[in-house]
Write a protein that holds these residues in place. Structure first.
Motif, PDB file in Angstrom:
ATOM      1  N   LYS A 198       0.830  -1.204   0.000  1.00 23.56           N
ATOM      2  CA  LYS A 198       0.000   0.000   0.000  1.00 23.56           C
ATOM      3  C   LYS A 198       0.866   1.256   0.000  1.00 23.56           C
ATOM      4  CE  LYS A 198      -4.175  -1.862   2.146  1.00 23.56           C
ATOM      5  NZ  LYS A 198      -5.147  -1.773   3.281  1.00 23.56           N
ATOM      6  N   ALA A 199       1.936   1.232   0.770  1.00 27.68           N
ATOM      7  CA  ALA A 199       2.838   2.383   0.793  1.00 27.68           C
ATOM      8  C   ALA A 199       3.522   2.553  -0.566  1.00 27.68           C
ATOM      9  CB  ALA A 199       3.882   2.195   1.890  1.00 27.68           C
ATOM     10  N   GLU A 200       3.931   1.445  -1.163  1.00 26.50           N
ATOM     11  CA  GLU A 200       4.592   1.517  -2.470  1.00 26.50           C
ATOM     12  C   GLU A 200       3.636   2.039  -3.538  1.00 26.50           C
ATOM     13  OE1 GLU A 200       7.094  -1.413  -5.529  1.00 26.50           O
ATOM     14  OE2 GLU A 200       6.028  -2.249  -3.793  1.00 26.50           O
ATOM     15  N   THR A 201       2.391   1.572  -3.507  1.00 26.81           N
ATOM     16  CA  THR A 201       1.391   2.026  -4.471  1.00 26.81           C
ATOM     17  C   THR A 201       1.121   3.517  -4.346  1.00 26.81           C
ATOM     18  OG1 THR A 201       0.325  -0.155  -4.448  1.00 26.81           O
ATOM     19  CG2 THR A 201      -0.983   1.692  -5.274  1.00 26.81           C
ATOM     20  N   ALA A 202       1.196   4.035  -3.119  1.00 28.87           N
ATOM     21  CA  ALA A 202       0.966   5.460  -2.880  1.00 28.87           C
ATOM     22  C   ALA A 202       2.173   6.317  -3.237  1.00 28.87           C
ATOM     23  CB  ALA A 202       0.584   5.684  -1.420  1.00 28.87           C
ATOM     24  N   GLY A 203       3.245   5.693  -3.686  1.00 31.73           N
ATOM     25  CA  GLY A 203       4.419   6.455  -4.087  1.00 31.73           C
ATOM     26  C   GLY A 203       5.326   6.856  -2.946  1.00 31.73           C
ATOM     27  N   VAL A 204       5.246   6.146  -1.818  1.00 34.30           N
ATOM     28  CA  VAL A 204       6.085   6.461  -0.660  1.00 34.30           C
ATOM     29  C   VAL A 204       7.481   5.894  -0.875  1.00 34.30           C
ATOM     30  CG1 VAL A 204       6.421   6.098   1.820  1.00 34.30           C
ATOM     31  CG2 VAL A 204       4.125   6.504   0.912  1.00 34.30           C
ATOM     32  N   ALA A 214      10.382   9.286   5.373  1.00 32.77           N
ATOM     33  CA  ALA A 214       9.466   8.856   4.317  1.00 32.77           C
ATOM     34  C   ALA A 214       9.022  10.070   3.508  1.00 32.77           C
ATOM     35  CB  ALA A 214       8.257   8.144   4.920  1.00 32.77           C
ATOM     36  N   TRP A 215       8.957   9.901   2.179  1.00 25.03           N
ATOM     37  CA  TRP A 215       8.650  11.002   1.274  1.00 25.03           C
ATOM     38  C   TRP A 215       7.546  10.608   0.296  1.00 25.03           C
ATOM     39  CZ3 TRP A 215      11.687  15.619   1.399  1.00 25.03           C
ATOM     40  CH2 TRP A 215      12.752  15.567   2.292  1.00 25.03           C
ATOM     41  N   GLN A 216       6.753  11.592  -0.098  1.00 24.81           N
ATOM     42  CA  GLN A 216       5.743  11.411  -1.135  1.00 24.81           C
ATOM     43  C   GLN A 216       5.668  12.709  -1.936  1.00 24.81           C
ATOM     44  OE1 GLN A 216       1.566  11.273  -0.006  1.00 24.81           O
ATOM     45  NE2 GLN A 216       1.198   9.566  -1.420  1.00 24.81           N
ATOM     46  N   PHE A 247       8.833  10.108   9.751  1.00 32.96           N
ATOM     47  CA  PHE A 247      10.201   9.697  10.050  1.00 32.96           C
ATOM     48  C   PHE A 247      10.217   8.821  11.298  1.00 32.96           C
ATOM     49  CE2 PHE A 247       9.719  13.581  12.543  1.00 32.96           C
ATOM     50  CZ  PHE A 247      10.331  13.278  13.745  1.00 32.96           C
ATOM     51  N   ILE A 248      11.280   8.047  11.428  1.00 31.09           N
ATOM     52  CA  ILE A 248      11.541   7.293  12.652  1.00 31.09           C
ATOM     53  C   ILE A 248      13.013   7.479  13.017  1.00 31.09           C
ATOM     54  CG2 ILE A 248       9.765   5.553  12.204  1.00 31.09           C
ATOM     55  CD1 ILE A 248      12.069   3.606  11.455  1.00 31.09           C
ATOM     56  N   THR A 249      13.323   7.287  14.289  1.00 31.64           N
ATOM     57  CA  THR A 249      14.719   7.285  14.729  1.00 31.64           C
ATOM     58  C   THR A 249      14.982   5.979  15.476  1.00 31.64           C
ATOM     59  OG1 THR A 249      14.443   8.265  16.939  1.00 31.64           O
ATOM     60  CG2 THR A 249      14.518   9.781  15.069  1.00 31.64           C
ATOM     61  N   ALA A 266       2.896  12.650   9.399  1.00 27.62           N
ATOM     62  CA  ALA A 266       1.932  13.699   9.085  1.00 27.62           C
ATOM     63  C   ALA A 266       0.541  13.078   9.008  1.00 27.62           C
ATOM     64  CB  ALA A 266       2.298  14.361   7.761  1.00 27.62           C
ATOM     65  N   THR A 267      -0.471  13.904   9.180  1.00 26.16           N
ATOM     66  CA  THR A 267      -1.846  13.390   9.182  1.00 26.16           C
ATOM     67  C   THR A 267      -2.243  12.803   7.829  1.00 26.16           C
ATOM     68  OG1 THR A 267      -2.648  15.617   8.677  1.00 26.16           O
ATOM     69  CG2 THR A 267      -2.607  14.962  10.996  1.00 26.16           C
ATOM     70  N   ASN A 268      -1.593  13.250   6.765  1.00 24.26           N
ATOM     71  CA  ASN A 268      -1.936  12.769   5.417  1.00 24.26           C
ATOM     72  C   ASN A 268      -1.019  11.657   4.933  1.00 24.26           C
ATOM     73  OD1 ASN A 268       0.321  14.374   5.179  1.00 24.26           O
ATOM     74  ND2 ASN A 268      -0.303  15.311   3.229  1.00 24.26           N
ATOM     75  N   ALA A 269      -0.218  11.083   5.814  1.00 25.50           N
ATOM     76  CA  ALA A 269       0.679   9.997   5.404  1.00 25.50           C
ATOM     77  C   ALA A 269      -0.144   8.780   4.976  1.00 25.50           C
ATOM     78  CB  ALA A 269       1.607   9.623   6.551  1.00 25.50           C
ATOM     79  N   PRO A 270       0.143   8.193   3.815  1.00 29.90           N
ATOM     80  CA  PRO A 270      -0.628   7.042   3.339  1.00 29.90           C
ATOM     81  C   PRO A 270      -0.516   5.833   4.262  1.00 29.90           C
ATOM     82  CG  PRO A 270       0.691   8.000   1.568  1.00 29.90           C
ATOM     83  CD  PRO A 270       1.154   8.637   2.849  1.00 29.90           C
TER      84      PRO A 270
END
Length: 313
Positions: free
Chosen positions: A122-128, A178-180, A187-189, A205-209
């Motif tokens: 799902k993340a890959e499909t969303a372009g993440v 993570a970028w879109q 992000f994580i640390t 972010a609230t809009n993160a896929p």
């Protein structure tokens, strides 16, 4: 931006740096490091499994508590330490469980990771896309915005044994973003040691896929495995079945942050669960100390500008 790395002595818990954001390094009489410690209103607490012999750690903690007229508390120690402390008259209870992944056998293609693979798709499909590189000043500013927005939606980030966002602190860790559409969305640390990487801060972010945070952690697992690290900790979650914790929650002055969703997230990675314990010299002292620490977790003090670990002998 250059990272400011702390100096870890052998045996210190990977999450020691998190405890030092507002705590201090407890040392034994011979100068060796015991671990991260903190002082709350009525409690002196040793966080995580202590480094070195348990007897030295107990003596150092008891002396610190006696000098400050506070209650001594071991917080999130391992089962073996809890059993030893119990033999010496301490009251102990299970308070949390650490989610551990064996990287030597981790393979996302195996059947038990079917649900995780679905999230990753799902993340890959969303372009993440996931980046793992040194963070620039501009990227750090973007991370600060995501952190502020996350806290606005979820409440103040916990302190004590959990890391909170600050540039100096983050630059001492491994960071994945993570970028879109050329925009940072999460992000994580991770704390890094030769034996174990440990997941620390997670922000989105609230809009993160859907699937973004799964993709971030999966990339961290791959990176740790490539560096021949054998274990990865997804960090601990509260042990919800513990009746004392439920009682403390009921009488708490702070609103509790629910962790059921976080535990479900971690279960997607099929970890082994390691029990973690709290210990104090008496049952009453244990209850009072845990109540005191619980307030600190939900109302943490400000973070110092720099967090570093001084070398110990």
């Amino acid at each position: 931006m250059k990272p400011k790395l702390g100096h870890f002595s052998k045996g210190l818990h990977p999450e020691t740096l998190a405890g030092l954001q507002t705590g201090y390094l407890l040392t034994a009489q011979n100068g060796t490091c015991v671990g991260a410690s903190c002082r709350t209103t009525q409690t002196s607490t040793l966080l995580f499994e202590p480094a070195g012999p348990l007897g030295e750690a107990a003596n150092a903690l008891m002396q610190k508590a006696h000098a400050s007229e506070t209650n001594p508390l071991f917080y999130k120690c391992h089962k073996r330490s809890a059993a030893t402390l119990r033999k010496h008259g301490f009251a102990t209870i299970r308070i949390a469980q650490d989610a551990l992944i064996n990287l030597t056998t981790f393979d996302v293609k195996t059947p038990k990771y079917k649900g995780l693979r679905r999230k990753l798709r799902k993340a890959e499909t969303a372009g993440v896309t996931i980046h793992h590189a040194q963070i620039s000043d501009a990227e750090m500013q973007q991370m600060a915005v995501i952190d502020a927005d996350w806290q606005g939606a979820n409440g103040t980030a916990r302190g004590l044994s959990m890391g909170r966002f600050s540039s100096d602190y983050v630059m001492s860790q491994v960071v994945f973003t993570a970028w879109q559409n050329k925009t940072m969305i999460a992000f994580i640390t991770c704390h890094q040691s030769p034996e174990c990487w440990t997941l620390d801060i997670m922000r989105s972010a609230t809009n993160a896929p859907v699937g973004t945070m799964y993709a971030l952690v999966h990339q961290a697992l791959i990176a740790a495995k490539e560096q021949h690290c054998e274990r990865f900790s997804l960090a601990s979650t509260s042990y919800e079945k513990q009746h004392i914790l439920r009682f403390i929650d009921q009488i708490s002055l702070r609103k509790r942050t629910r962790t059921a969703g976080l535990e479900q997230f971690k279960r997607s990675f099929a970890p082994a669960w390691q029990p973690l314990y709290a210990a104090a010299p008496s049952n009453i002292g244990l209850t009072l100390s845990l109540w005191d620490v619980w307030q600190e977790i939900h109302d943490p003090p400000p973070i110092p500008e720099k967090v570093q670990i001084a070398p110990c002998s």
